[in-house]
Design a protein around this motif. Sequence first.
Motif, mmCIF file in Angstrom:
data_model
loop_
_atom_site.group_PDB
_atom_site.id
_atom_site.type_symbol
_atom_site.label_atom_id
_atom_site.label_comp_id
_atom_site.label_asym_id
_atom_site.label_seq_id
_atom_site.Cartn_x
_atom_site.Cartn_y
_atom_site.Cartn_z
ATOM 1 N N ILE A 3 0.846 -1.111 0.064
ATOM 2 C CA ILE A 3 -0.015 0.009 -0.071
ATOM 3 C C ILE A 3 0.833 1.509 -0.298
ATOM 4 O O ILE A 3 0.460 2.020 -0.691
ATOM 5 N N GLY A 19 -5.070 4.814 3.271
ATOM 6 C CA GLY A 19 -4.224 3.672 3.503
ATOM 7 C C GLY A 19 -4.536 3.037 4.829
ATOM 8 O O GLY A 19 -4.625 1.851 5.163
ATOM 9 N N PHE A 38 -7.899 2.256 5.781
ATOM 10 C CA PHE A 38 -8.191 0.767 5.139
ATOM 11 C C PHE A 38 -7.822 -0.496 5.822
ATOM 12 O O PHE A 38 -8.341 -1.587 6.229
ATOM 13 N N LEU A 86 -10.351 1.903 -1.206
ATOM 14 C CA LEU A 86 -9.099 2.515 -1.350
ATOM 15 C C LEU A 86 -9.362 3.827 -2.471
ATOM 16 O O LEU A 86 -8.287 4.518 -2.728
#
Length: 236
Positions: free
Chosen positions: A33, A45, A48, A186
Amino acid sequence: MEQAEKPREPSAMSRSTAIAYAIGLPLSLLELIFLPAGTIAWRPGWIFLAVLFLGFGTSALVLARVNPIIYRARSRFQAGTKSWDKALLAVILPAMAAVLPVAALDAGRFHWSTVPAWAVLLGYIGVVVGIAVTGWAQAVNPFFEPGVRIQSERHQRVISIGPYRFVRHPGYIAALLLFFGMALALGSFWALGPAALAAVLLVLRTCWEDRLLRAELPGYNDYSNRVRWRLVPGVW
């Protein structure tokens, strides 16, 4: 009378392997990521990852109580896994993993696409529902392995409770929700590309696995006559 042979369960993961998983998986996610995003400060990120770890962490705690054998079953590909399944997974797994860096390159660095907030929210709903469904399926199915095979040494039987009352392959519909949900969560439309590739091959895997189970797993034909849908009730 000859006594029936006891089921032979898969061996436990070694301590060193378990430690490697516990350390390697989070590090791999961070690399997939934040390296493509170009910064460790990319807030979407971290959000998530927090949702991912909270969801899968909760699922893992529940599974440890209700079906701990699943950790042995899913720890590795077992002997007898079909060669065609290994070939499919050799593409499915990298395509699934590619969702993360493609999304990070798009949303975190180059901003190729603009995903509206409602679609991001929809993505997170897909991720959470996907985690919940796959956890539910693993909770009731001790034969939920990473590879396709007939687990004769474990005395595999048809599972028809939990989500298996509605569809024959609930783990796969959960995976599809995760593939597309991760891309949208994302904030990337470009990441839907590898998600779609993984999804197409997963649907093919569903067909081939279903055919194998019909041919070789006792009781599966009757079960498939009762539960008509492979992935989506009323559709397919």
